[in-house]
Write a protein that holds these residues in place. Structure first.
Motif, PDB file in Angstrom:
ATOM      1  N   MET A   1       0.798  -1.010  -0.061  1.00  0.00           N
ATOM      2  CA  MET A   1       0.319  -0.038   0.226  1.00  0.00           C
ATOM      3  C   MET A   1       0.879   1.016   0.199  1.00  0.00           C
ATOM      4  O   MET A   1       1.899   1.483   0.727  1.00  0.00           O
ATOM      5  N   LYS A   2       0.718   1.860  -0.515  1.00  0.00           N
ATOM      6  CA  LYS A   2       1.256   3.306  -1.321  1.00  0.00           C
ATOM      7  C   LYS A   2       0.609   4.357  -0.371  1.00  0.00           C
ATOM      8  O   LYS A   2      -0.741   5.063  -1.488  1.00  0.00           O
ATOM      9  N   LEU A   3       1.096   5.029   0.284  1.00  0.00           N
ATOM     10  CA  LEU A   3       0.393   6.808   0.658  1.00  0.00           C
ATOM     11  C   LEU A   3       0.188   7.406  -0.049  1.00  0.00           C
ATOM     12  O   LEU A   3       1.812   7.802  -1.246  1.00  0.00           O
ATOM     13  N   ILE A   4      -0.249   7.999  -0.784  1.00  0.00           N
ATOM     14  CA  ILE A   4      -0.353   9.687  -1.955  1.00  0.00           C
ATOM     15  C   ILE A   4      -0.618  10.462  -0.948  1.00  0.00           C
ATOM     16  O   ILE A   4      -1.681  10.508  -0.572  1.00  0.00           O
ATOM     17  N   GLN A   5       0.595  11.467  -0.814  1.00  0.00           N
ATOM     18  CA  GLN A   5       0.533  13.004  -0.749  1.00  0.00           C
ATOM     19  C   GLN A   5       0.238  14.272  -1.797  1.00  0.00           C
ATOM     20  O   GLN A   5       0.868  13.543  -2.971  1.00  0.00           O
ATOM     21  N   ALA A   6      -0.617  15.103  -1.830  1.00  0.00           N
ATOM     22  CA  ALA A   6      -0.940  16.126  -3.129  1.00  0.00           C
ATOM     23  C   ALA A   6      -0.051  17.336  -2.415  1.00  0.00           C
ATOM     24  O   ALA A   6      -0.977  17.647  -1.252  1.00  0.00           O
ATOM     25  N   PHE A  25      -5.336  -0.003  -7.857  1.00  0.00           N
ATOM     26  CA  PHE A  25      -5.974   1.563  -7.715  1.00  0.00           C
ATOM     27  C   PHE A  25      -6.043   2.361  -6.726  1.00  0.00           C
ATOM     28  O   PHE A  25      -4.455   1.890  -5.852  1.00  0.00           O
ATOM     29  N   VAL A  26      -6.310   3.583  -7.154  1.00  0.00           N
ATOM     30  CA  VAL A  26      -6.131   4.331  -6.330  1.00  0.00           C
ATOM     31  C   VAL A  26      -6.919   5.393  -5.997  1.00  0.00           C
ATOM     32  O   VAL A  26      -7.830   5.586  -6.618  1.00  0.00           O
ATOM     33  N   TYR A  27      -7.241   5.077  -4.387  1.00  0.00           N
ATOM     34  CA  TYR A  27      -8.383   5.419  -3.935  1.00  0.00           C
ATOM     35  C   TYR A  27      -8.389   6.629  -2.622  1.00  0.00           C
ATOM     36  O   TYR A  27      -7.585   6.725  -2.037  1.00  0.00           O
ATOM     37  N   VAL A 120     -11.845   6.602  -6.865  1.00  0.00           N
ATOM     38  CA  VAL A 120     -11.443   5.449  -7.405  1.00  0.00           C
ATOM     39  C   VAL A 120     -11.256   5.564  -8.144  1.00  0.00           C
ATOM     40  O   VAL A 120     -11.736   5.310 -10.009  1.00  0.00           O
ATOM     41  N   ALA A 121      -9.677   5.538  -8.812  1.00  0.00           N
ATOM     42  CA  ALA A 121      -8.875   5.013 -10.484  1.00  0.00           C
ATOM     43  C   ALA A 121      -7.785   4.289 -10.454  1.00  0.00           C
ATOM     44  O   ALA A 121      -7.744   3.664  -9.770  1.00  0.00           O
ATOM     45  N   VAL A 122      -7.510   3.531 -11.892  1.00  0.00           N
ATOM     46  CA  VAL A 122      -6.661   2.222 -12.284  1.00  0.00           C
ATOM     47  C   VAL A 122      -5.662   3.656 -11.914  1.00  0.00           C
ATOM     48  O   VAL A 122      -4.950   4.567 -12.898  1.00  0.00           O
ATOM     49  N   ALA A 123      -4.670   3.357 -11.487  1.00  0.00           N
ATOM     50  CA  ALA A 123      -3.477   3.817 -11.007  1.00  0.00           C
ATOM     51  C   ALA A 123      -2.267   3.678 -12.591  1.00  0.00           C
ATOM     52  O   ALA A 123      -2.477   1.745 -12.985  1.00  0.00           O
ATOM     53  N   LYS A 124      -1.698   4.692 -13.020  1.00  0.00           N
ATOM     54  CA  LYS A 124      -0.345   4.298 -13.847  1.00  0.00           C
ATOM     55  C   LYS A 124       0.434   3.219 -13.831  1.00  0.00           C
ATOM     56  O   LYS A 124       1.188   3.723 -12.477  1.00  0.00           O
ATOM     57  N   PRO A 125       0.862   2.669 -14.633  1.00  0.00           N
ATOM     58  CA  PRO A 125       2.293   1.306 -14.561  1.00  0.00           C
ATOM     59  C   PRO A 125       3.409   2.314 -13.983  1.00  0.00           C
ATOM     60  O   PRO A 125       3.717   3.327 -14.433  1.00  0.00           O
TER      61      PRO A 125
END
Length: 125
Positions: A1-6, A25-27, A120-125
Motif C-alpha cells: 500500500m502506497k500513501l499519496i500526498q498531494a 487502483f488509487v482510492y 477510485v481510479a486505475v493506477a498508472k503502471p
C-alpha cells in the motif's frame, strides 16, 4: 500500500491519507471543500463543488492519474435539490468520460459543507 500526498494541499486533519494506491487502483478519501480564511461552508454550492473537484484533480495528479482514469465516484450532497447542479458540474469536469457513480443526498456534512466526493481510479503502471 502506497500513501499519496498531494503537494499544496493541507495534510488530513484526521487519521487517514488523502489517497492510497493498492492493487492497481488509487482510492481517494472523501474530499470536502478546501478551508480558507473565510467560512467555506457559506460558499455557493457550485463554488464548493469547484473546490472539491480541483482538490480531487490535484490528488489524482499526485498519484500519476487524471479524471480519465477514474472508474468510480461517490458524491454526498446536502439536499436532493442540488442534484441537477451537481450533475452539470460533474459532466463538465469529466467530459465524455463516464465512470460508475453514486450521488447520495444527505441531511448534513461535516463543518456545514454541501458536498463531499470520493473516487477510485486505475493506477498508472
Amino acid at each position: 500500500m502506497k500513501l499519496i500526498q498531494a503537494p499544496g494541499l493541507p495534510a488530513p486533519a484526521g487519521h487517514y491519507s488523502k489517497a492510497v494506491e493498492a492493487n492497481g487502483f488509487v482510492y481517494l478519501s472523501g474530499v470536502l471543500p478546501q478551508r480558507g480564511a473565510a467560512d467555506p461552508a457559506s460558499d455557493s454550492f457550485d463554488t464548493q463543488c469547484a473546490s472539491v473537484f480541483d482538490q480531487c484533480e490535484q490528488i489524482l495528479h499526485a498519484a500519476g492519474c487524471g479524471f480519465s482514469d477514474v472508474v468510480q465516484c461517490t458524491a454526498y450532497i446536502v439536499g436532493v435539490a442540488n442534484w441537477p447542479l451537481f450533475n452539470a458540474i460533474y459532466a463538465r469536469r469529466f467530459g465524455v468520460h463516464k465512470p460508475a457513480r453514486a450521488v447520495v443526498p444527505v441531511p448534513e456534512l461535516h463543518h456545514g459543507f454541501s458536498v463531499e466526493v470520493q473516487m477510485v481510479a486505475v493506477a498508472k503502471p
